[in-house]
Design a protein around this motif. Structure first.
Motif, PDB file in Angstrom:
ATOM      1  N   GLN A  60       6.877   1.608  68.171  1.00  0.00           N
ATOM      2  CA  GLN A  60       7.309   2.891  67.629  1.00  0.00           C
ATOM      3  C   GLN A  60       6.890   3.032  66.169  1.00  0.00           C
ATOM      4  O   GLN A  60       6.441   4.097  65.741  1.00  0.00           O
ATOM      5  N   MET A  61       7.014   1.951  65.415  1.00  0.00           N
ATOM      6  CA  MET A  61       6.590   1.993  64.024  1.00  0.00           C
ATOM      7  C   MET A  61       5.078   2.187  63.912  1.00  0.00           C
ATOM      8  O   MET A  61       4.609   2.894  63.020  1.00  0.00           O
ATOM      9  N   ALA A  62       4.333   1.557  64.813  1.00  0.00           N
ATOM     10  CA  ALA A  62       2.877   1.715  64.807  1.00  0.00           C
ATOM     11  C   ALA A  62       2.487   3.164  65.070  1.00  0.00           C
ATOM     12  O   ALA A  62       1.583   3.712  64.419  1.00  0.00           O
ATOM     13  N   TYR A  63       3.182   3.792  66.015  1.00  0.00           N
ATOM     14  CA  TYR A  63       2.906   5.195  66.338  1.00  0.00           C
ATOM     15  C   TYR A  63       3.210   6.100  65.144  1.00  0.00           C
ATOM     16  O   TYR A  63       2.396   6.951  64.766  1.00  0.00           O
ATOM     17  N   VAL A  64       4.370   5.890  64.536  1.00  0.00           N
ATOM     18  CA  VAL A  64       4.764   6.724  63.399  1.00  0.00           C
ATOM     19  C   VAL A  64       3.819   6.510  62.220  1.00  0.00           C
ATOM     20  O   VAL A  64       3.430   7.464  61.529  1.00  0.00           O
ATOM     21  N   ALA A  65       3.431   5.250  61.980  1.00  0.00           N
ATOM     22  CA  ALA A  65       2.501   4.959  60.892  1.00  0.00           C
ATOM     23  C   ALA A  65       1.157   5.637  61.131  1.00  0.00           C
ATOM     24  O   ALA A  65       0.551   6.189  60.206  1.00  0.00           O
ATOM     25  N   GLY A  66       0.676   5.592  62.370  1.00  0.00           N
ATOM     26  CA  GLY A  66      -0.591   6.240  62.691  1.00  0.00           C
ATOM     27  C   GLY A  66      -0.529   7.742  62.513  1.00  0.00           C
ATOM     28  O   GLY A  66      -1.473   8.363  61.988  1.00  0.00           O
ATOM     29  N   VAL A  67       0.584   8.340  62.935  1.00  0.00           N
ATOM     30  CA  VAL A  67       0.748   9.790  62.754  1.00  0.00           C
ATOM     31  C   VAL A  67       0.781  10.147  61.269  1.00  0.00           C
ATOM     32  O   VAL A  67       0.176  11.138  60.841  1.00  0.00           O
ATOM     33  N   GLY A  68       1.472   9.325  60.473  1.00  0.00           N
ATOM     34  CA  GLY A  68       1.528   9.585  59.035  1.00  0.00           C
ATOM     35  C   GLY A  68       0.159   9.522  58.393  1.00  0.00           C
ATOM     36  O   GLY A  68      -0.213  10.404  57.597  1.00  0.00           O
ATOM     37  N   PHE A  69      -0.618   8.498  58.730  1.00  0.00           N
ATOM     38  CA  PHE A  69      -1.979   8.391  58.211  1.00  0.00           C
ATOM     39  C   PHE A  69      -2.815   9.598  58.644  1.00  0.00           C
ATOM     40  O   PHE A  69      -3.556  10.178  57.849  1.00  0.00           O
ATOM     41  N   GLY A  70      -2.701   9.953  59.926  1.00  0.00           N
ATOM     42  CA  GLY A  70      -3.515  11.044  60.451  1.00  0.00           C
ATOM     43  C   GLY A  70      -3.185  12.390  59.849  1.00  0.00           C
ATOM     44  O   GLY A  70      -4.076  13.164  59.492  1.00  0.00           O
ATOM     45  N   LEU A  71      -1.889  12.684  59.721  1.00  0.00           N
ATOM     46  CA  LEU A  71      -1.491  13.984  59.187  1.00  0.00           C
ATOM     47  C   LEU A  71      -1.903  14.142  57.724  1.00  0.00           C
ATOM     48  O   LEU A  71      -2.358  15.218  57.311  1.00  0.00           O
ATOM     49  N   MET A  72      -1.768  13.092  56.937  1.00  0.00           N
ATOM     50  CA  MET A  72      -2.172  13.186  55.537  1.00  0.00           C
ATOM     51  C   MET A  72      -3.682  13.302  55.422  1.00  0.00           C
ATOM     52  O   MET A  72      -4.197  14.056  54.588  1.00  0.00           O
ATOM     53  N   SER A  73      -4.402  12.576  56.260  1.00  0.00           N
ATOM     54  CA  SER A  73      -5.861  12.687  56.273  1.00  0.00           C
ATOM     55  C   SER A  73      -6.297  14.100  56.641  1.00  0.00           C
ATOM     56  O   SER A  73      -7.175  14.690  56.001  1.00  0.00           O
ATOM     57  N   GLY A  74      -5.661  14.657  57.675  1.00  0.00           N
ATOM     58  CA  GLY A  74      -5.991  16.017  58.082  1.00  0.00           C
ATOM     59  C   GLY A  74      -5.621  17.050  57.039  1.00  0.00           C
ATOM     60  O   GLY A  74      -6.357  18.009  56.801  1.00  0.00           O
ATOM     61  N   ALA A  75      -4.467  16.854  56.395  1.00  0.00           N
ATOM     62  CA  ALA A  75      -4.024  17.805  55.373  1.00  0.00           C
ATOM     63  C   ALA A  75      -5.011  17.855  54.214  1.00  0.00           C
ATOM     64  O   ALA A  75      -5.395  18.948  53.748  1.00  0.00           O
TER      65      ALA A  75
END
Length: 209
Positions: free
Chosen positions: A78-93
């Motif tokens: 679950q932490m891996a998923y959340v960490a990946g989403v955080g990286f992805g959303l900031m990269s996309g933003a």
């Protein structure tokens, strides 16, 4: 998201120093610095992903020590998923912010013979990077958790390949097609590592319990 921002700050600082210390009229040198900046930024992002994993492992150990049953209330997956989403959303933003900054007029896309699909393809590229960071987070954390270092190496190589494919632009097929193929591979791989199976996928698609 914060860890990705710190990696961006450091890579931007290195890029700024390199550009200021070089001759802006030397086009081959500037292109080489651009390639170096992109590759260095990718390696720095993955280094901070590893640091974030180490921090989360310490946090899980603390949660286990405080829990009554000796179990962590949240799993490493679950932490891996959340960490990946955080990286992805900031990269996309940040990708979209840069595009919107370039889009400030006046002007017409493609007026000098360039592709008129610049903003559309950039949006698709941003989307694939968000998904890839999510899947990479799962793969990277799994490799760290089980000491399967080759999985970490594969994630880094995939990240370098996707970032390097953008140098094919404005031949957008050369960057979008390989990126989406890698996304499909990473998605299937992350799904399997997370405990997914073909039977579960079939039940999901058929809306069966």
């Amino acid at each position: 998201a914060f860890f990705w921002l710190v990696s961006l700050l450091l890579s931007s600082l290195i890029w700024f120093i390199a550009v200021k210390a070089s001759d802006p009229r030397d086009e081959p040198l500037q292109k080489g610095l651009l390639i170096f900046g992109v590759m260095f930024s990718v390696l720095l992002q993955e280094a901070f992903r590893f640091l974030y994993y180490k921090l989360l492992r310490k946090a899980i150990e603390g949660l286990v020590a405080l829990s009554e049953d000796g179990c962590s209330p949240i799993s490493i997956q679950q932490m891996a998923y959340v960490a990946g989403v955080g990286f992805g959303l900031m990269s996309g933003a940040f990708s979209m912010i840069n595009l919107l900054a370039d889009a400030l007029g006046p002007g017409t896309v493609g007026i000098h013979g360039d592709s008129q699909l610049y903003f559309l393809t950039s949006a698709f590229m941003t989307m694939v990077l968000i998904f890839l960071h999510t899947f990479w987070g799962i793969l990277f954390f799994h490799g760290c958790e089980h000491r399967r270092w080759w999985e970490i190496v594969v994630v880094v190589v995939m990240h370098l390949a996707v970032s390097g494919s953008t140098f094919c632009n404005p031949l957008y097929v050369g960057s979008l097609v390989p990126s989406y193929l890698l996304m499909a591979v990473a998605a299937a791989w992350a799904y399997i590592l997370s405990g997914g199976s073909a039977q579960n996928l079939r039940r999901f698609l058929l809306c069966k319990s």
